[in-house]
Design a protein around this motif. Structure first.
Motif, mmCIF file in Angstrom:
data_model
loop_
_atom_site.group_PDB
_atom_site.id
_atom_site.type_symbol
_atom_site.label_atom_id
_atom_site.label_comp_id
_atom_site.label_asym_id
_atom_site.label_seq_id
_atom_site.Cartn_x
_atom_site.Cartn_y
_atom_site.Cartn_z
ATOM 1 N N GLU A 16 27.361 22.841 34.422
ATOM 2 C CA GLU A 16 27.230 21.679 33.543
ATOM 3 C C GLU A 16 26.709 22.133 32.184
ATOM 4 O O GLU A 16 26.107 23.203 32.078
ATOM 5 C CB GLU A 16 26.236 20.671 34.150
ATOM 6 C CG GLU A 16 26.633 20.150 35.521
ATOM 7 C CD GLU A 16 27.810 19.176 35.490
ATOM 8 O OE1 GLU A 16 28.156 18.683 34.390
ATOM 9 O OE2 GLU A 16 28.386 18.937 36.561
ATOM 10 N N ASN A 17 26.899 21.282 31.176
ATOM 11 C CA ASN A 17 26.437 21.659 29.825
ATOM 12 C C ASN A 17 24.940 21.957 29.804
ATOM 13 O O ASN A 17 24.484 22.819 29.059
ATOM 14 C CB ASN A 17 26.776 20.561 28.816
ATOM 15 C CG ASN A 17 28.280 20.453 28.631
ATOM 16 O OD1 ASN A 17 28.996 21.463 28.750
ATOM 17 N ND2 ASN A 17 28.772 19.257 28.364
ATOM 18 N N PHE A 18 24.179 21.267 30.649
ATOM 19 C CA PHE A 18 22.721 21.491 30.642
ATOM 20 C C PHE A 18 22.316 22.826 31.272
ATOM 21 O O PHE A 18 21.137 23.160 31.322
ATOM 22 C CB PHE A 18 21.966 20.313 31.286
ATOM 23 C CG PHE A 18 22.358 20.016 32.707
ATOM 24 C CD1 PHE A 18 21.985 20.857 33.746
ATOM 25 C CD2 PHE A 18 23.086 18.872 33.011
ATOM 26 C CE1 PHE A 18 22.334 20.583 35.051
ATOM 27 C CE2 PHE A 18 23.447 18.587 34.321
ATOM 28 C CZ PHE A 18 23.071 19.440 35.343
ATOM 29 N N ILE A 23 22.486 30.054 31.651
ATOM 30 C CA ILE A 23 23.546 31.023 31.300
ATOM 31 C C ILE A 23 23.015 31.986 30.245
ATOM 32 O O ILE A 23 23.299 33.189 30.292
ATOM 33 C CB ILE A 23 24.818 30.289 30.793
ATOM 34 C CG1 ILE A 23 25.524 29.591 31.962
ATOM 35 C CG2 ILE A 23 25.756 31.253 30.083
ATOM 36 C CD1 ILE A 23 26.315 30.505 32.899
ATOM 37 N N PHE A 24 22.213 31.474 29.322
ATOM 38 C CA PHE A 24 21.648 32.369 28.303
ATOM 39 C C PHE A 24 20.750 33.420 28.972
ATOM 40 O O PHE A 24 20.857 34.616 28.683
ATOM 41 C CB PHE A 24 20.857 31.577 27.253
ATOM 42 C CG PHE A 24 20.244 32.475 26.215
ATOM 43 C CD1 PHE A 24 21.023 33.003 25.193
ATOM 44 C CD2 PHE A 24 18.901 32.837 26.280
ATOM 45 C CE1 PHE A 24 20.479 33.879 24.256
ATOM 46 C CE2 PHE A 24 18.351 33.706 25.360
ATOM 47 C CZ PHE A 24 19.141 34.213 24.336
ATOM 48 N N ASP A 25 19.872 32.975 29.880
ATOM 49 C CA ASP A 25 18.978 33.914 30.571
ATOM 50 C C ASP A 25 19.790 34.955 31.343
ATOM 51 O O ASP A 25 19.438 36.131 31.391
ATOM 52 C CB ASP A 25 18.043 33.171 31.540
ATOM 53 C CG ASP A 25 17.055 32.282 30.802
ATOM 54 O OD1 ASP A 25 16.870 32.478 29.582
ATOM 55 O OD2 ASP A 25 16.491 31.365 31.434
ATOM 56 N N LEU A 26 20.876 34.520 31.935
ATOM 57 C CA LEU A 26 21.742 35.416 32.714
ATOM 58 C C LEU A 26 22.481 36.400 31.801
ATOM 59 O O LEU A 26 22.407 37.623 31.974
ATOM 60 C CB LEU A 26 22.765 34.558 33.475
ATOM 61 C CG LEU A 26 23.869 35.284 34.255
ATOM 62 C CD1 LEU A 26 23.286 35.954 35.503
ATOM 63 C CD2 LEU A 26 24.973 34.296 34.679
ATOM 64 N N ASP A 27 23.177 35.866 30.824
ATOM 65 C CA ASP A 27 24.140 36.681 30.072
ATOM 66 C C ASP A 27 23.554 37.389 28.855
ATOM 67 O O ASP A 27 24.257 38.147 28.182
ATOM 68 C CB ASP A 27 25.332 35.811 29.645
ATOM 69 C CG ASP A 27 26.356 35.691 30.765
ATOM 70 O OD1 ASP A 27 26.514 36.666 31.515
ATOM 71 O OD2 ASP A 27 26.988 34.626 30.875
ATOM 72 N N SER A 28 22.272 37.147 28.564
ATOM 73 C CA SER A 28 21.652 37.893 27.460
ATOM 74 C C SER A 28 20.947 39.147 27.992
ATOM 75 O O SER A 28 20.423 39.947 27.214
ATOM 76 C CB SER A 28 20.656 37.010 26.695
ATOM 77 O OG SER A 28 19.635 36.567 27.566
ATOM 78 N N ASP A 29 20.964 39.339 29.306
ATOM 79 C CA ASP A 29 20.251 40.470 29.915
ATOM 80 C C ASP A 29 21.159 41.712 29.953
ATOM 81 O O ASP A 29 22.177 41.715 30.666
ATOM 82 C CB ASP A 29 19.828 40.064 31.337
ATOM 83 C CG ASP A 29 19.022 41.154 32.038
ATOM 84 O OD1 ASP A 29 19.081 42.325 31.596
ATOM 85 O OD2 ASP A 29 18.361 40.832 33.034
ATOM 86 N N PRO A 30 20.807 42.778 29.221
ATOM 87 C CA PRO A 30 21.653 43.984 29.200
ATOM 88 C C PRO A 30 21.847 44.598 30.581
ATOM 89 O O PRO A 30 22.899 45.169 30.855
ATOM 90 C CB PRO A 30 20.874 44.954 28.295
ATOM 91 C CG PRO A 30 19.914 44.116 27.538
ATOM 92 C CD PRO A 30 19.618 42.913 28.372
ATOM 93 N N GLN A 45 24.297 29.229 21.589
ATOM 94 C CA GLN A 45 25.647 28.734 21.279
ATOM 95 C C GLN A 45 26.703 29.496 22.086
ATOM 96 O O GLN A 45 27.654 28.901 22.599
ATOM 97 C CB GLN A 45 25.914 28.881 19.789
ATOM 98 C CG GLN A 45 27.112 28.058 19.353
ATOM 99 C CD GLN A 45 27.586 28.444 17.970
ATOM 100 O OE1 GLN A 45 26.785 28.852 17.127
ATOM 101 N NE2 GLN A 45 28.875 28.328 17.739
ATOM 102 N N GLU A 46 26.497 30.812 22.228
ATOM 103 C CA GLU A 46 27.437 31.598 23.046
ATOM 104 C C GLU A 46 27.385 31.146 24.501
ATOM 105 O O GLU A 46 28.408 31.115 25.190
ATOM 106 C CB GLU A 46 27.112 33.091 22.948
ATOM 107 C CG GLU A 46 27.528 33.728 21.633
ATOM 108 C CD GLU A 46 27.015 35.163 21.545
ATOM 109 O OE1 GLU A 46 27.798 36.087 21.804
ATOM 110 O OE2 GLU A 46 25.811 35.343 21.226
ATOM 111 N N ALA A 47 26.182 30.801 24.973
ATOM 112 C CA ALA A 47 26.046 30.311 26.356
ATOM 113 C C ALA A 47 26.819 29.004 26.517
ATOM 114 O O ALA A 47 27.505 28.781 27.525
ATOM 115 C CB ALA A 47 24.571 30.117 26.700
ATOM 116 N N GLU A 48 26.735 28.140 25.509
ATOM 117 C CA GLU A 48 27.471 26.864 25.561
ATOM 118 C C GLU A 48 28.979 27.123 25.593
ATOM 119 O O GLU A 48 29.732 26.435 26.285
ATOM 120 C CB GLU A 48 27.095 25.998 24.350
ATOM 121 C CG GLU A 48 25.678 25.451 24.462
ATOM 122 C CD GLU A 48 25.116 24.902 23.143
ATOM 123 O OE1 GLU A 48 23.985 24.401 23.166
ATOM 124 O OE2 GLU A 48 25.810 24.996 22.093
#
Ligand SMILES: CC(C)(COP(=O)(O)OP(=O)(O)OC[C@H]1O[C@@H](n2cnc3c(N)ncnc32)[C@H](O)[C@@H]1OP(=O)(O)O)[C@@H](O)C(=O)NCCC(=O)NCCS
Length: 181
Positions: A16-18, A23-30, A45-48
């Protein structure tokens, strides 16, 4: 909010959008992106955009990755499930099994549990004939999950300059492996 699967400890539902912060916590992790091309995201914004991209697949393909939620805390753990993949292999489109979890949730069998549920959904509910998966040859955890749940190694292929293992499981293989358990 559409819940697709519920287990003792997990809820697996539409993204969901919320979920943008999750997603940010997940996908910003190297470390999460170590075997995923090493391009972690940098902004909410990238997570959105990730969420929009996946939610579009629900509409266009009838399936896409789902959020994995900790039932006890309601925390966003990552995503799992099937995707109609049209780009990864040059010569074919296929239903891809995948999973991606926040680091704090690694090592507890969660990817394995959600992958087993995703296979059952694909074969029982979507009536797919075959499910495939790819993993960087050095991604030990992912290769292990795929082997543990019964996918068969077929070949190694090149993806973006890196060797990847290619796995498949047919519905009949899945039924046979279930009966042998
Ligand atoms: C791949 C990933 C989803 C696995 O999640 P997980 O919930 O920790 O996986 P599980 O606990 O279900 O199983 C992992 C297995 O690999 C093993 N494993 C993990 N890292 C390992 C390592 N470095 N060496 C040897 N075995 C390893 C675990 O011990 C476990 O096997 P076991 O059940 O026999 O003990 C998680 O590491 C992740 O999100 N990685 C980043 C994203 C990613 O690479 N996704 C897959 C893309 S193909």
């Amino acid at each position: 909010m559409k819940i697709h699967i519920e287990t003792e400890r997990l809820i697996i539902r539409d993204l969901e959008n919320f979920d943008a912060q999750g997603i940010f916590d997940l996908d910003s992790d190297p470390e999460v992106h170590e075997y995923l091309g090493k391009h972690p995201i940098k902004t909410i914004q990238e997570a959105e955009e990730v969420i929009n991209f996946i939610r579009n697949q629900y509409l266009e393909n009838g399936i896409g990755r789902w959020a994995v939620i900790d039932k006890k805390t309601n925390d966003f753990m990552g995503w799992t499930g099937l995707k109609y993949e049209q780009k990864l292999r040059e010569d074919m489109s296929y239903y891809d099994l995948g999973y991606r979890l926040r680091k704090k949730y690694w090592g507890n069998g969660i990817a394995t549990e959600t992958a087993i549920e995703s296979l059952a959904y694909g074969f029982d509910k979507l009536n797919l004939k075959k499910i495939c998966a790819a993993a960087d040859v050095n991604n030990i955890a992912s290769n292990k999950v795929l082997q543990k749940i019964g996918l068969q190694f077929i070949e190694t292929f090149d993806y973006e300059g890196k060797p990847h293992n290619w796995y498949t499981i047919s519905k009949s293989e899945w039924v046979a492996s279930k009966n042998n358990r």
